[in-house]
Motif scaffolding. Structure first.
Motif, PDB file in Angstrom:
ATOM      1  N   THR A 261       7.099   7.885  -5.203  1.00 54.78           N
ATOM      2  CA  THR A 261       6.505   7.060  -4.153  1.00 54.78           C
ATOM      3  C   THR A 261       6.045   5.753  -4.782  1.00 54.78           C
ATOM      4  O   THR A 261       5.385   5.743  -5.816  1.00 54.78           O
ATOM      5  N   ASP A 262       6.428   4.629  -4.179  1.00 58.94           N
ATOM      6  CA  ASP A 262       5.951   3.329  -4.644  1.00 58.94           C
ATOM      7  C   ASP A 262       5.694   2.446  -3.433  1.00 58.94           C
ATOM      8  O   ASP A 262       5.629   2.933  -2.300  1.00 58.94           O
ATOM      9  N   GLY A 263       5.547   1.160  -3.681  1.00 59.72           N
ATOM     10  CA  GLY A 263       5.214   0.254  -2.593  1.00 59.72           C
ATOM     11  C   GLY A 263       6.325   0.052  -1.588  1.00 59.72           C
ATOM     12  O   GLY A 263       6.078  -0.482  -0.498  1.00 59.72           O
ATOM     13  N   ARG A 264       7.523   0.473  -1.903  1.00 57.85           N
ATOM     14  CA  ARG A 264       8.647   0.262  -0.995  1.00 57.85           C
ATOM     15  C   ARG A 264       8.977   1.483  -0.151  1.00 57.85           C
ATOM     16  O   ARG A 264       9.527   1.351   0.940  1.00 57.85           O
ATOM     17  N   ALA A 265       8.678   2.688  -0.654  1.00 56.17           N
ATOM     18  CA  ALA A 265       9.009   3.897   0.107  1.00 56.17           C
ATOM     19  C   ALA A 265       8.341   5.112  -0.535  1.00 56.17           C
ATOM     20  O   ALA A 265       8.036   5.108  -1.729  1.00 56.17           O
ATOM     21  N   THR A 266       8.153   6.152   0.268  1.00 57.29           N
ATOM     22  CA  THR A 266       7.624   7.403  -0.263  1.00 57.29           C
ATOM     23  C   THR A 266       8.757   8.238  -0.853  1.00 57.29           C
ATOM     24  O   THR A 266       9.932   8.040  -0.528  1.00 57.29           O
ATOM     25  N   ALA A 267       8.387   9.184  -1.696  1.00 58.82           N
ATOM     26  CA  ALA A 267       9.386  10.076  -2.279  1.00 58.82           C
ATOM     27  C   ALA A 267      10.098  10.871  -1.189  1.00 58.82           C
ATOM     28  O   ALA A 267      11.323  11.054  -1.235  1.00 58.82           O
TER      29      ALA A 267
END
Length: 292
Positions: A261-267
């Motif tokens: 998970t990062d700022g662009r999308a969740t895992a």
């Protein structure tokens, strides 16, 4: 440090470039298209003392085939790849990926060698190179070595390439006459930004209806490096690739990828999209095959 305060060297030959790279007293960085390097420097990620500008080194810009595969120079641009009939005929999965790299200006400037050297897990041309069993030639003033692409990456932004080496050749396996491939990408805006998830696939088809003899699948932006899908690949050969079987294969992709998970999308979202993109690509490939 401003861009204008960084020294620039412009070698005219590979040998001269390797000589500059061999100088261990300076922090140097190769500059080709600059579509990623300059952005990273402005973000404070990489600030070399000296740029080595290799953009005009035409000896590293080529696409040609011989007995051991298709050779692509590291300074070959995405536009060069798009305009190569050889690659559309024998490496359509790579040509398809270059078609999804940024806007036209990025395709004109960005190079396949730069994509490799940046080593981003989201690099669009990297999954196709896994599917095509690419080998990377690294050269230094001491000689050359060729490594399989699976051994080239150590992690996000990390490769086995040493500071004194440069990529001088990329060799890929040509697809066979009964092999078809494609590349699928999910980004915030179509073809304009970094992939949230991408997947490359190539299928070797048999004479039976939708009979797959062998499949190769590689996912990008769902792990620290590109991830192959061996379970999905094995399932492709167990039965005719009906729409229901394609759905079953795509469901397995959920278990093969390892996103964060990062700022662009969740895992979780990335897992779902990896599955959806694989299904979409397989459906499209089967439609192409049915229409032949």
């Amino acid at each position: 440090m401003k861009v204008s305060k960084i020294d620039m060297l412009t070698p005219t030959t590979v040998e001269e470039c390797l000589y500059f790279l061999s100088d261990q007293e300076k922090v140097v960085r190769l500059l080709a298209g600059g579509t990623d390097a300059v952005v990273r420097m402005k973000d404070g990620i990489s600030r070399p003392e000296t740029w080595i500008n290799i953009k005009g080194m035409d000896s590293l810009r080529y696409i040609q085939e011989d007995r051991d595969g298709i050779h692509i120079g590291p300074l070959t641009t995405h536009t060069d790849i798009l305009q190569s009939q050889l690659l559309w005929d024998k490496a359509d999965v790579l040509a398809s990926a270059s078609n999804e790299v940024g806007a036209t200006q990025i395709q004109n400037m960005g190079t396949i060698g730069g994509n490799l050297g940046t080593a981003s897990p989201a690099g669009d041309t990297i999954p196709p190179l896994f599917v095509l069993d690419a080998r990377i030639e690294l050269s230094s003033i001491k000689g050359k070595r060729v490594v399989p692409i699976e051994e080239f990456f150590n992690g996000p932004g990390q490769t086995i390439q040493t500071p004194s080496e440069m990529i001088t050749n990329i060799i890929i396996r040509p697809q066979e006459a009964n092999e078809i491939g494609t590349f699928e990408k999910l980004g915030p805006r179509k073809a304009q930004s970094i992939s949230i998830v991408n997947v490359a696939m190539s299928l070797k088809m048999g004479k039976g209806q939708r009979e797959c003899l062998e499949g190769r699948i590689a996912f990008g932006s769902v792990g620290p490096t590109v991830i192959r899908g061996p379970k999905c690949e094995r399932m492709l050969t167990l039965s005719s690739l009906t729409d229901d079987i394609i759905k079953d294969v795509a469901d397995i992709a959920w278990k093969e990828v390892m996103p964060i998970t990062d700022g662009r999308a969740t895992a979780k979202y990335r897992r779902s999209m990896a599955s959806a993109l694989l299904a979409r690509g397989l459906y499209r490939l089967m439609k192409r095959w049915d229409d032949k």
